[in-house]
Design a protein around this motif. Structure first.
Motif, PDB file in Angstrom:
ATOM      1  N   SER A  10       0.840  -1.196   0.000  1.00 48.48           N
ATOM      2  CA  SER A  10       0.000   0.000   0.000  1.00 48.48           C
ATOM      3  C   SER A  10       0.872   1.242   0.000  1.00 48.48           C
ATOM      4  O   SER A  10       2.039   1.215   0.417  1.00 48.48           O
ATOM      5  N   VAL A  11       0.265   2.334  -0.482  1.00 49.04           N
ATOM      6  CA  VAL A  11       0.938   3.626  -0.518  1.00 49.04           C
ATOM      7  C   VAL A  11      -0.030   4.670  -0.002  1.00 49.04           C
ATOM      8  O   VAL A  11      -1.190   4.723  -0.439  1.00 49.04           O
ATOM      9  N   LEU A  12       0.431   5.492   0.920  1.00 48.64           N
ATOM     10  CA  LEU A  12      -0.379   6.569   1.469  1.00 48.64           C
ATOM     11  C   LEU A  12       0.095   7.883   0.861  1.00 48.64           C
ATOM     12  O   LEU A  12       1.286   8.207   0.902  1.00 48.64           O
ATOM     13  N   LEU A  13      -0.827   8.639   0.300  1.00 48.72           N
ATOM     14  CA  LEU A  13      -0.495   9.881  -0.384  1.00 48.72           C
ATOM     15  C   LEU A  13      -1.407  11.000   0.098  1.00 48.72           C
ATOM     16  O   LEU A  13      -2.516  10.754   0.594  1.00 48.72           O
ATOM     17  N   THR A  14      -0.957  12.215  -0.106  1.00 47.95           N
ATOM     18  CA  THR A  14      -1.823  13.365   0.137  1.00 47.95           C
ATOM     19  C   THR A  14      -2.751  13.519  -1.061  1.00 47.95           C
ATOM     20  O   THR A  14      -2.557  12.887  -2.111  1.00 47.95           O
ATOM     21  N   GLU A  15      -3.735  14.384  -0.918  1.00 55.35           N
ATOM     22  CA  GLU A  15      -4.659  14.607  -2.033  1.00 55.35           C
ATOM     23  C   GLU A  15      -3.958  15.240  -3.219  1.00 55.35           C
ATOM     24  O   GLU A  15      -4.425  15.144  -4.358  1.00 55.35           O
ATOM     25  N   GLU A  16      -2.811  15.922  -2.942  1.00 56.45           N
ATOM     26  CA  GLU A  16      -2.036  16.513  -4.034  1.00 56.45           C
ATOM     27  C   GLU A  16      -1.128  15.493  -4.718  1.00 56.45           C
ATOM     28  O   GLU A  16      -0.502  15.791  -5.743  1.00 56.45           O
ATOM     29  N   GLY A  17      -1.038  14.283  -4.173  1.00 55.44           N
ATOM     30  CA  GLY A  17      -0.229  13.243  -4.776  1.00 55.44           C
ATOM     31  C   GLY A  17       1.149  13.087  -4.172  1.00 55.44           C
ATOM     32  O   GLY A  17       1.959  12.306  -4.692  1.00 55.44           O
ATOM     33  N   ASP A  18       1.426  13.754  -3.083  1.00 57.80           N
ATOM     34  CA  ASP A  18       2.719  13.589  -2.419  1.00 57.80           C
ATOM     35  C   ASP A  18       2.711  12.317  -1.583  1.00 57.80           C
ATOM     36  O   ASP A  18       1.727  12.018  -0.874  1.00 57.80           O
ATOM     37  N   VAL A  19       3.815  11.561  -1.647  1.00 57.35           N
ATOM     38  CA  VAL A  19       3.902  10.281  -0.934  1.00 57.35           C
ATOM     39  C   VAL A  19       4.192  10.540   0.548  1.00 57.35           C
ATOM     40  O   VAL A  19       5.136  11.271   0.899  1.00 57.35           O
ATOM     41  N   ILE A  20       3.371   9.928   1.394  1.00 54.31           N
ATOM     42  CA  ILE A  20       3.588  10.014   2.839  1.00 54.31           C
ATOM     43  C   ILE A  20       4.379   8.808   3.308  1.00 54.31           C
ATOM     44  O   ILE A  20       5.390   8.934   4.006  1.00 54.31           O
ATOM     45  N   LEU A  21       3.916   7.613   2.924  1.00 52.28           N
ATOM     46  CA  LEU A  21       4.658   6.408   3.289  1.00 52.28           C
ATOM     47  C   LEU A  21       4.285   5.282   2.358  1.00 52.28           C
ATOM     48  O   LEU A  21       3.241   5.297   1.718  1.00 52.28           O
ATOM     49  N   THR A  22       5.153   4.304   2.264  1.00 51.15           N
ATOM     50  CA  THR A  22       4.884   3.089   1.484  1.00 51.15           C
ATOM     51  C   THR A  22       5.075   1.886   2.392  1.00 51.15           C
ATOM     52  O   THR A  22       5.904   1.912   3.307  1.00 51.15           O
ATOM     53  N   ASP A  23       4.292   0.852   2.113  1.00 51.17           N
ATOM     54  CA  ASP A  23       4.399  -0.386   2.887  1.00 51.17           C
ATOM     55  C   ASP A  23       4.520  -1.534   1.904  1.00 51.17           C
ATOM     56  O   ASP A  23       3.530  -1.970   1.304  1.00 51.17           O
ATOM     57  N   THR A  24       5.735  -2.020   1.698  1.00 58.30           N
ATOM     58  CA  THR A  24       5.976  -3.134   0.769  1.00 58.30           C
ATOM     59  C   THR A  24       6.506  -4.360   1.510  1.00 58.30           C
ATOM     60  O   THR A  24       7.142  -5.219   0.902  1.00 58.30           O
ATOM     61  N   GLU A  25       6.217  -4.416   2.774  1.00 55.15           N
ATOM     62  CA  GLU A  25       6.749  -5.507   3.597  1.00 55.15           C
ATOM     63  C   GLU A  25       6.185  -6.864   3.207  1.00 55.15           C
ATOM     64  O   GLU A  25       6.879  -7.878   3.300  1.00 55.15           O
ATOM     65  N   LYS A  26       4.925  -6.881   2.725  1.00 52.57           N
ATOM     66  CA  LYS A  26       4.270  -8.154   2.447  1.00 52.57           C
ATOM     67  C   LYS A  26       4.367  -8.570   0.976  1.00 52.57           C
ATOM     68  O   LYS A  26       3.601  -9.417   0.525  1.00 52.57           O
ATOM     69  N   VAL A  27       5.281  -7.980   0.231  1.00 51.04           N
ATOM     70  CA  VAL A  27       5.448  -8.359  -1.163  1.00 51.04           C
ATOM     71  C   VAL A  27       6.932  -8.283  -1.506  1.00 51.04           C
ATOM     72  O   VAL A  27       7.642  -7.392  -1.028  1.00 51.04           O
ATOM     73  N   ALA A  28       7.388  -9.233  -2.303  1.00 53.83           N
ATOM     74  CA  ALA A  28       8.805  -9.285  -2.652  1.00 53.83           C
ATOM     75  C   ALA A  28       9.087  -8.768  -4.054  1.00 53.83           C
ATOM     76  O   ALA A  28      10.199  -8.336  -4.355  1.00 53.83           O
ATOM     77  N   ALA A  29       8.069  -8.787  -4.924  1.00 54.51           N
ATOM     78  CA  ALA A  29       8.292  -8.427  -6.324  1.00 54.51           C
ATOM     79  C   ALA A  29       8.282  -6.925  -6.558  1.00 54.51           C
ATOM     80  O   ALA A  29       8.617  -6.467  -7.650  1.00 54.51           O
ATOM     81  N   ILE A  30       7.886  -6.130  -5.558  1.00 53.69           N
ATOM     82  CA  ILE A  30       7.743  -4.686  -5.734  1.00 53.69           C
ATOM     83  C   ILE A  30       8.597  -3.971  -4.693  1.00 53.69           C
ATOM     84  O   ILE A  30       8.521  -4.275  -3.491  1.00 53.69           O
ATOM     85  N   ASP A  31       9.408  -2.997  -5.141  1.00 52.07           N
ATOM     86  CA  ASP A  31      10.145  -2.178  -4.174  1.00 52.07           C
ATOM     87  C   ASP A  31       9.407  -0.855  -3.981  1.00 52.07           C
ATOM     88  O   ASP A  31       8.358  -0.601  -4.600  1.00 52.07           O
ATOM     89  N   ASP A  32       9.953   0.027  -3.159  1.00 51.04           N
ATOM     90  CA  ASP A  32       9.266   1.269  -2.829  1.00 51.04           C
ATOM     91  C   ASP A  32       9.070   2.163  -4.049  1.00 51.04           C
ATOM     92  O   ASP A  32       8.003   2.769  -4.229  1.00 51.04           O
ATOM     93  N   ASP A  33      10.064   2.256  -4.902  1.00 47.15           N
ATOM     94  CA  ASP A  33       9.954   3.106  -6.089  1.00 47.15           C
ATOM     95  C   ASP A  33       8.858   2.607  -7.027  1.00 47.15           C
ATOM     96  O   ASP A  33       8.067   3.397  -7.574  1.00 47.15           O
ATOM     97  N   GLU A  34       8.801   1.305  -7.235  1.00 46.27           N
ATOM     98  CA  GLU A  34       7.761   0.730  -8.097  1.00 46.27           C
ATOM     99  C   GLU A  34       6.390   0.897  -7.471  1.00 46.27           C
ATOM    100  O   GLU A  34       5.388   1.104  -8.171  1.00 46.27           O
TER     101      GLU A  34
END
Length: 412
Positions: free
Chosen positions: A84-108
């Motif tokens: 999951s990715v949490l963003l502001t309404e303007e589209g700015d990234v607040i945080l990413t959670d990629t702990e439960k997936v191996a095929a995707i890194d934070d940038d992707e």
């Protein structure tokens, strides 16, 4: 005719089978797809209600929005791959959670989230990930669930089902192709017997007609003018004409009438034939309007096509009221040449206009003796058109407005 009947039988059977197979396969795969999507949305609903993660307790009591999968397995958090990715309404990234997936890194993950943010849909697919957008404390959380395994299974079933249907379709086609010959065989035999009877009877009748004609001519020379003798001569000529038409029609339908296919000026041919009908039209107080495209050439048999035009003109003159108009059109449209004869009929047209091309069919039986027709003209016209690989159709604007259209290929 039998060959066309067999082709139509195969075509109708295969078209019906194709429609049924498509309906069944499409219905099955739509239901399968709905099941796959519903299952994914049920899991996303749980993740959405728990800020992008599974609850640590009471997992077995989590409920889906659709009412399905009411008791999810406690093993589900360990089997599911999501981020999951949490963003502001303007589209700015607040945080990413990629702990439960191996095929995707934070940038992707951020790239996927921004792509989905530009979409208007709340639910959807990003590659093989099912996603959901949700509002969370004034921000936007986008949760992605790896659904590649289920989608792969769905695609496998989709390809297998349509592949099996295609093989079944081909198998049925081969079977119908084999057995259709047996189905139409009785009709073919009956039709062949009918053609042989017409041909044999026609030739047998020609001999006594010739003798009667010769005898009446001898009697006419020896006797004074006699109305009974004249009637015999008239009816003999009508019978001879009927016999000739039947034999001609039989030869045309059997393909035994030789056609000399040459290129000739069709516009000139039609113009000359119509000119010959002008005097007859004037005597009947009828007007012929012509719209003939000049310099039109066609490859075909001039003799039979001349007969075709003459038949349509004779019909228009015979079966139209006095002071009426007959409209003739000859034009090239694309790769076809269209010849049409339009007139007002002096009888009520049948509901099924295809009957007009049946042998001996006469829409106005009361006028058959007056016109001297036997209902073979349009049958012969159809046979000539078929021999030139064309199409003849009858159209109506109302109960007494008839148009006969002949469509011929410009280049045979």
């Amino acid at each position: 005719m039998i060959k066309k009947l067999r082709v139509k039988l195969i075509a109708v059977s295969m078209l019906s089978l194709l429609v049924v197979l498509l309906l069944i396969m499409t219905g099955v795969n739509i239901l399968n797809y709905h099941r796959v999507v519903t299952k994914a949305d049920s899991i996303l609903h749980v993740l959405k209600n728990n800020q992008g993660t599974f609850p640590k307790k009471n997992m077995g009591k989590a409920h889906s929005p659709t009412g399905t999968d009411k008791n999810m397995s406690p093993e589900l958090p360990y089997k599911s791959r999501y981020f999951s990715v949490l963003l502001t309404e303007e589209g700015d990234v607040i945080l990413t959670d990629t702990e439960k997936v191996a095929a995707i890194d934070d940038d992707e993950a951020v790239e996927a989230a921004k792509d989905v943010l530009n979409r208007k849909s709340k639910y959807g697919f990003y590659n093989d990930y099912r996603y959901v957008r949700c509002n969370e404390n004034g921000n936007i959380r986008i949760i992605f669930l790896d659904w590649s395994e289920y989608l792969s299974s769905f695609r496998t079933v989709l390809i297998a089902s349509y592949g099996t249907a295609a093989l079944g379709f081909l198998a049925v086609f081969v079977l119908i192709l084999i057995f259709s010959g047996r189905i139409v065989k009785p009709i073919s035999e009956s039709y062949e017997k009918q053609k042989r009877f017409i041909s044999d009877a026609g030739h047998e009748i020609k001999t006594p007609i010739t003798i009667i004609r010769a005898d009446t001519e001898v009697l006419a020379m020896d006797m004074e003018k006699n109305e009974w003798l004249e009637d015999i001569q008239l009816q003999t000529e009508r019978l001879a004409l009927l016999t000739d038409d039947l034999l001609y029609l039989s030869r045309m339908e059997e393909g035994r009438h030789p056609l000399q296919m040459i290129e000739f000026p069709l516009s000139d041919l039609v113009t000359d034939i119509l000119f010959s009908f002008q005097s007859a039209a004037k005597l009947q107080h009828k007007t012929i309007h012509c719209d003939i495209q000049p310099m039109l050439a066609l490859k075909g048999d001039t003799k039979t096509l001349s007969q075709l035009v003459s038949i349509l003109m004779e019909n228009a003159l015979k079966y139209s009221p006095e002071y009426s108009e007959i409209r003739i059109s000859l034009k090239k449209q694309g790769r076809t040449v269209n010849f049409s004869v339009e007139n007002t009929a002096n009888y009520d047209l049948p509901e099924e206009l295809d009957q007009l091309f049946d042998r001996f069919y006469q829409a106005d039986q009361s006028r058959s003796s007056q016109t001297g027709g036997y209902g073979l003209g349009l049958s012969i016209a159809k046979a000539i058109t078929d021999a030139h690989k064309g199409k003849i159709t009858a159209l109506r604007k109302d109960a007494r407005h008839l148009t006969i259209v002949v469509t011929l290929p410009a280049n045979l």
